[in-house]
Design a protein around this motif. Structure first.
Motif, PDB file in Angstrom:
ATOM      1  N   PHE A  26       0.777  -1.325  -0.083  1.00 15.44           N
ATOM      2  CA  PHE A  26      -0.024   0.111  -0.004  1.00 15.44           C
ATOM      3  C   PHE A  26       0.703   1.332   0.089  1.00 15.44           C
ATOM      4  CE2 PHE A  26      -3.706  -2.445   2.409  1.00 15.44           C
ATOM      5  CZ  PHE A  26      -4.066  -3.017   1.143  1.00 15.44           C
ATOM      6  N   MET A  74     -15.547  -2.161   7.155  1.00 11.98           N
ATOM      7  CA  MET A  74     -16.946  -1.873   6.963  1.00 11.98           C
ATOM      8  C   MET A  74     -17.724  -2.887   6.225  1.00 11.98           C
ATOM      9  SD  MET A  74     -17.658   0.553   9.089  1.00 11.98           S
ATOM     10  CE  MET A  74     -19.261   0.965   8.646  1.00 11.98           C
ATOM     11  N   MET A 116     -11.511 -10.632 -13.771  1.00 14.20           N
ATOM     12  CA  MET A 116     -11.514  -9.681 -12.430  1.00 14.20           C
ATOM     13  C   MET A 116     -12.160  -8.444 -12.700  1.00 14.20           C
ATOM     14  SD  MET A 116     -10.455 -11.028  -9.980  1.00 14.20           S
ATOM     15  CE  MET A 116     -10.136 -12.789 -10.103  1.00 14.20           C
ATOM     16  N   HIS A 131     -15.682  -8.791 -12.591  1.00 17.88           N
ATOM     17  CA  HIS A 131     -16.352  -9.209 -11.352  1.00 17.88           C
ATOM     18  C   HIS A 131     -16.441  -7.769 -10.313  1.00 17.88           C
ATOM     19  CE1 HIS A 131     -16.842 -11.884  -8.085  1.00 17.88           C
ATOM     20  NE2 HIS A 131     -15.741 -11.603  -7.299  1.00 17.88           N
ATOM     21  N   ILE A 132     -15.576  -6.929 -10.587  1.00 18.83           N
ATOM     22  CA  ILE A 132     -15.792  -5.900  -9.825  1.00 18.83           C
ATOM     23  C   ILE A 132     -16.744  -5.045 -10.211  1.00 18.83           C
ATOM     24  CG2 ILE A 132     -14.786  -3.595  -8.952  1.00 18.83           C
ATOM     25  CD1 ILE A 132     -11.875  -5.102  -9.168  1.00 18.83           C
ATOM     26  N   LYS A 187     -19.417  -6.143 -11.929  1.00 20.37           N
ATOM     27  CA  LYS A 187     -20.718  -6.664 -11.802  1.00 20.37           C
ATOM     28  C   LYS A 187     -21.044  -6.538 -10.168  1.00 20.37           C
ATOM     29  CE  LYS A 187     -21.421 -11.140 -10.764  1.00 20.37           C
ATOM     30  NZ  LYS A 187     -21.423 -12.544 -10.892  1.00 20.37           N
ATOM     31  N   LYS A 188     -20.106  -6.276  -9.182  1.00 18.36           N
ATOM     32  CA  LYS A 188     -20.375  -6.128  -7.855  1.00 18.36           C
ATOM     33  C   LYS A 188     -20.959  -4.741  -7.844  1.00 18.36           C
ATOM     34  CE  LYS A 188     -17.209  -4.443  -5.660  1.00 18.36           C
ATOM     35  NZ  LYS A 188     -16.883  -2.888  -5.149  1.00 18.36           N
ATOM     36  N   LEU A 225     -24.465  -4.312  -9.095  1.00 20.38           N
ATOM     37  CA  LEU A 225     -25.305  -5.013  -8.302  1.00 20.38           C
ATOM     38  C   LEU A 225     -25.752  -4.062  -6.956  1.00 20.38           C
ATOM     39  CD1 LEU A 225     -24.557  -8.862  -8.077  1.00 20.38           C
ATOM     40  CD2 LEU A 225     -26.536  -7.785  -9.075  1.00 20.38           C
ATOM     41  N   LEU A 226     -24.610  -3.689  -6.483  1.00 16.21           N
ATOM     42  CA  LEU A 226     -24.903  -2.545  -5.369  1.00 16.21           C
ATOM     43  C   LEU A 226     -25.515  -1.210  -5.897  1.00 16.21           C
ATOM     44  CD1 LEU A 226     -21.350  -2.541  -3.388  1.00 16.21           C
ATOM     45  CD2 LEU A 226     -23.684  -3.467  -2.671  1.00 16.21           C
ATOM     46  N   ILE A 270     -29.410  -1.550  -6.375  1.00 14.91           N
ATOM     47  CA  ILE A 270     -30.208  -1.549  -5.136  1.00 14.91           C
ATOM     48  C   ILE A 270     -29.968  -0.245  -4.503  1.00 14.91           C
ATOM     49  CG2 ILE A 270     -30.642  -3.995  -4.720  1.00 14.91           C
ATOM     50  CD1 ILE A 270     -28.516  -3.934  -2.765  1.00 14.91           C
ATOM     51  N   GLU A 297     -14.928   3.660  -1.141  1.00 12.76           N
ATOM     52  CA  GLU A 297     -14.315   2.087  -0.861  1.00 12.76           C
ATOM     53  C   GLU A 297     -13.111   2.439   0.155  1.00 12.76           C
ATOM     54  OE1 GLU A 297     -14.404  -1.090  -2.578  1.00 12.76           O
ATOM     55  OE2 GLU A 297     -15.668  -0.687  -4.146  1.00 12.76           O
ATOM     56  N   GLU A 312     -14.636   2.872   3.596  1.00  9.75           N
ATOM     57  CA  GLU A 312     -15.382   1.618   4.296  1.00  9.75           C
ATOM     58  C   GLU A 312     -14.181   0.569   4.265  1.00  9.75           C
ATOM     59  OE1 GLU A 312     -19.439   0.921   2.888  1.00  9.75           O
ATOM     60  OE2 GLU A 312     -19.386   2.681   4.040  1.00  9.75           O
ATOM     61  N   GLY A 313     -13.024   0.744   3.884  1.00  8.14           N
ATOM     62  CA  GLY A 313     -12.038  -0.039   4.257  1.00  8.14           C
ATOM     63  C   GLY A 313     -11.897  -1.288   3.295  1.00  8.14           C
ATOM     64  N   THR A 314     -12.929  -1.032   2.167  1.00  4.20           N
ATOM     65  CA  THR A 314     -12.976  -2.320   1.334  1.00  4.20           C
ATOM     66  C   THR A 314     -11.757  -2.240   0.144  1.00  4.20           C
ATOM     67  OG1 THR A 314     -14.904  -1.053   0.463  1.00  4.20           O
ATOM     68  CG2 THR A 314     -15.428  -3.098   1.497  1.00  4.20           C
ATOM     69  N   LYS A 318      -8.711  -1.362   0.804  1.00  2.90           N
ATOM     70  CA  LYS A 318      -7.509  -2.066   1.007  1.00  2.90           C
ATOM     71  C   LYS A 318      -7.673  -3.592   1.005  1.00  2.90           C
ATOM     72  CE  LYS A 318      -5.208  -0.913   5.252  1.00  2.90           C
ATOM     73  NZ  LYS A 318      -5.252   0.130   6.320  1.00  2.90           N
ATOM     74  N   LEU A 319      -8.739  -4.115   1.424  1.00  7.21           N
ATOM     75  CA  LEU A 319      -9.112  -5.491   1.375  1.00  7.21           C
ATOM     76  C   LEU A 319      -9.137  -5.952   0.156  1.00  7.21           C
ATOM     77  CD1 LEU A 319      -9.808  -7.415   3.465  1.00  7.21           C
ATOM     78  CD2 LEU A 319     -12.049  -7.193   3.247  1.00  7.21           C
ATOM     79  N   SER A 320      -9.780  -5.085  -1.017  1.00  2.00           N
ATOM     80  CA  SER A 320      -9.557  -5.747  -2.387  1.00  2.00           C
ATOM     81  C   SER A 320      -8.335  -5.647  -2.686  1.00  2.00           C
ATOM     82  CB  SER A 320     -10.514  -4.711  -3.296  1.00  2.00           C
ATOM     83  OG  SER A 320     -12.008  -4.755  -2.814  1.00  2.00           O
TER      84      SER A 320
END
Ligand SMILES: Nc1ncnc2c1ncn2[C@@H]1O[C@H](COP(=O)(O)OP(=O)(O)OP(=O)(O)O)[C@@H](O)[C@H]1O
Ligand SMILES: [Mg+2]
Lengths: 241, 512
Positions: A51, A85, B1, B4-5, B7-8, B11-12, B15, B148, B151-153, B155-157
């Motif tokens: 990072f 989150m 990939m 995939h992102i 599509k996610k 979908l988010l 809605i 992103e 919400e920390g996503t 980093k996770l992704s």
């Protein structure tokens, strides 16, 4: 295996957050990194995950330099961040599904996800609930499941137990213990001396970017970690004055 | 990939509340706009039918060449339902006169203000769509990265071993995937309404133009998505991002187009129309002077006229004269007056045109500057391209006027070739062999036995065979494509540049 070789980081504003860290975590070993706020723990993890770029030295994951070949290196590591989150409008399973596929696990079924969620002790009725309705501990469990599903040989955790109640925290340790037994190298940054002592094979104390002390589990049986830690902190307060 | 992102995110997004609001907004506003414009178009068609039949009957009833002044009516174009362009500022009728070269259509337009500027307030499909789509694009992309991160996503992704480029492409594709159905919905909805409403057919080639407009709106949408993404990649927090985005949106959608009009009007000065009017008036006076004080007396002298009265006469300032029963001496006098006067009138028309054209050129210069400045605004570009493809821009109008002027020349040439200016038929429908002298006229008048041919009404109408008629040309797809291609490429290049900029920017993005 996780390796830091003379790993250093100086931020743009001149702060030396990490000063020539040398560290090696073997298969099946849990290393707990303790340290005051701003000691450089998160910086260390961020360096392993590319990072941020190191100012010197190397962060190696299974022998792969995380800066030179980050994509390959990251294939071999799972990451649990503090207070993630996740996607609030997705259910727990949808979150798992997304991150599992992102990590290259394409052929998992609904049942597989359920199984893993059961493993971390998430209640059945939460599996198909939207994540925005979850408590912090439940979210953390989903985060942990994401890491477990990836099934990488190394796991990095940044303060995973903050905000968890004692039961949730010890459940989390339980899962980590299983992972350790599966032969994973685990680096956990934490402020939780009690848990660190419970699970760590080795404990390191970090101060101002330097690893100032490392003790093995056996050594800690004799020493009082709490006292040592407090002593280091004290010293800091004194020098601070 | 990437998929995939995407599509996610798709979908988010679907809605999310913003998607619902966006769809609802489109479903409300687009049909309303289209229905209003359909009503407008139908009115235009009705008016056109009336104007055209009136013009045709008038022409068919013409009895003398001096009355042969066709009225050209511009047919309405169904594509204006989508983009009205400058059509609201100009009329649709031109009368061919020999005394004036037409600059504009009759009715709405005047040369006092530039009718080709300020065309950006009409509520048509394209204007509404550009506002809606750009706003939606920004609303979906302003928090593309900031959210992103928050919400920390992110980093996770990114810890999963996907590259930042993949992540970025996935995110942007996700927004496009969300917006594309809305865009398609807008178009389908409006086409459906048009198809279902009676009496409108888009017609053949126009579908290709519509398709091109649709293609352009995708690029337009992409640009705003990229803009939102870029701003998102330069900011840490969604709240900052949305403020910057909205400011940019207002700047590009509202301020730049208005500034373009303002700057072009104040920078390119056009002389006061009063001056033009004055100069034209002077020339008219000069012509009248020559006509009445030189040509008239000269012929008078030559023919040694003693008495000059008509039996039956209709006439006008535009050279029209229709007489019958008039003594043949006077007929001859009038014929020679027209034979000399009408070519002179045409010469003076050319002189007046030089002045008016100069004024019009000023407008064109204003317009050119406005068009260049409008390239700074994506919505300005979109509007220009659509107006060009819908043939409702100033060029389409000016081309039409050019055709009208050309037709006038053709008609004049036809008159000259057939020596109509010199003919008796120019002023009378009474057969030449039934002309009478003064004495005969007086005798017949006293006898009370007036021949039929002494009344204008009883004489035959002109045989219009061989008279050139106006041929209404529509631009082909290729020609309109030619006009817009550069602008399309320009927008596409901006998109590509912006993409690289985002790539560079996002590679430096602090994911923590
Ligand atoms: N982006 C940044 N720019 C400049 N300095 C930074 C940045 N991020 C962290 N630092 C500095 O680096 C040092 C180490 O920070 P780090 O986040 O690694 O600490 P930590 O051990 O994780 O602390 P905590 O227990 O509070 O999480 C601190 O002095 C911090 O101020
Ligand atoms: Mg930290």
């Amino acid at each position: 295996m996780l390796q830091a070789i003379d790993l250093s980081k100086r931020y743009e504003d001149g702060i030396l957050a990490l000063d020539a860290l040398n560290l090696e975590i073997k298969e099946g070993e849990v290393f707990c990194l303790l340290g005051a706020n701003g000691a450089g723990k998160t910086t260390t993890i961020n360096l392993f995950l590319d990072f941020i770029e190191p100012s010197g030295g190397q962060a190696m994951i299974n022998g792969i330099d995380a800066t030179k070949d980050p994509l390959e290196a990251k294939k071999h590591v799972s990451f649990v961040s503090e207070n993630v989150m996740l996607y609030g409008n997705f259910t727990a399973r949808q979150n798992l599904d997304f991150f599992a596929k992102l990590g290259g696990k394409r052929n998992l079924s609904k049942e597989d996800y359920y199984m893993h969620m059961r493993e971390v002790g998430l209640q059945e009725e939460a599996f198909e609930k939207k994540l925005k309705t979850f408590s912090k501990g439940m979210r953390q469990k989903v985060g942990l499941t994401i890491a477990i599903i990836k099934d990488a040989p190394n796991i990095l955790l940044d303060e995973p137990t903050t905000g968890l109640d004692p039961k949730a925290a010890s459940e989390l340790l339980q899962i980590l213990f299983q992972q350790k037994k599966l032969g994973k190298s685990i680096l956990m940054c934490t402020h939780d001396i009690f848990r660190a002592k419970a699970i760590a094979d080795r404990v390191g104390i970090m101060k101002e970017g330097r690893l100032v002390m490392v003790r093995t589990r056996e050594e800690l049986l004799e020493d009082d970690l709490e006292k040592i830690y407090m002593a280091y902190m004290q010293e800091m307060i004194i020098t601070g004055q | 990939m990437i998929w995939h992102i995407a599509k996610k995110d798709f979908l988010l997004n679907i809605i999310s509340a913003r998607f619902m609001v966006g769809c609802a907004l489109c479903l409300l506003i687009i049909p309303f706009t289209i229905l209003t414009n359909i009503e407008d178009y139908k009115n235009q068609v009705r008016l056109y039918e009336i104007d055209r039949t009136t013009a045709e009957t008038r022409l068919k009833e013409t009895k003398v060449y001096s009355g042969l002044r066709p009225v050209i009516v511009r047919p309405p174009n169904p594509l204006t339902i989508f983009c009205n362009g400058i059509n609201g500022n100009v009329g649709n009728k031109v009368k061919i006169n020999f005394g004036d070269i037409p600059a504009l259509t009759e009715g709405k337009a005047s040369l006092r203000d530039n009718p080709f500027l300020n065309s950006f307030f009409s509520i048509d499909f394209i204007n509404i769509l550009s506002i809606l789509i750009s706003l939606l694009a920004l609303i979906f992309s302003y928090d593309l990265f900031t959210r992103e991160r928050e919400e920390g996503t992110m980093k996770l992704s990114l810890s999963k071993g996907i590259s930042r480029t993949q992540f970025l492409l996935g995110k942007i594709s996700g927004v496009l995937l969300t917006l594309l159905p809305i865009l398609i919905l807008c178009y389908l909805l409006s086409i459906l309404i048009i198809v279902l409403s009676k009496g409108i057919s888009i017609g053949g080639e126009n579908w290709i133009n519509l398709l091109l407009i649709f293609g352009f709106s995708i690029i337009f949408m992409l640009l705003f998505v990229l803009m939102g993404a870029f701003i998102s990649s330069r900011t840490k927090h969604s709240s900052t991002s949305i403020v910057v985005n909205l400011l940019c949106w207002i700047w590009f959608i509202f301020l730049v187009p208005n500034l373009a009009t303002f700057i072009s009007e104040s920078y390119v000065r056009v002389q006061l129309y009063d001056n033009v009017e004055y100069a034209v008036k002077e020339l008219n006076q000069e012509y009248n002077n020559i006509f009445h004080n030189e040509i008239g007396p000269e012929i008078d002298k030559e023919l040694n006229m003693t008495n000059r009265s008509w039996w039956n006469m209709n006439g006008g300032y535009d050279g029209y004269m229709e007489t019958s029963g008039t003594a043949k001496e006077v007929m001859e006098y009038e014929r020679r007056l027209k034979a000399q006067g009408e070519p002179l009138r045409i010469d003076y028309a050319d002189k007046k045109w030089a002045i008016v054209k100069d004024h019009m050129d000023g407008f064109s210069r204003q317009n050119r500057l406005q068009n260049i400045l409008l390239c700074l605004s994506p919505s300005g570009l979109f509007e220009m391209v659509s107006a060009a493809l819908c043939r409702s821009n100033e060029k389409a109008f000016l081309d039409f006027m050019e055709d009208v002027r050309e037709y006038r020349e053709t008609l004049i040439r036809h008159f000259e070739l057939n020596m109509w200016f010199e003919s008796y038929r120019y002023i009378t429908a009474q057969p030449v062999d039934q002309f009478v002298s003064y004495e005969e006229q007086r005798a017949i008048a006293q006898s009370g036995n007036i021949p039929d041919c002494w009344s204008n009404n009883n004489n035959p109408v002109l045989d219009l065979e061989g008279v050139p008629m106006f041929d209404y040309k529509t631009e082909g797809v290729l020609s309109s494509l030619n006009q817009v291609l550069i602008k399309m490429i320009l927008l596409l290049v901006v998109c590509i540049l912006l993409s690289f900029l985002i790539l560079w920017s996002f590679n430096q993005y602090d994911v923590r």
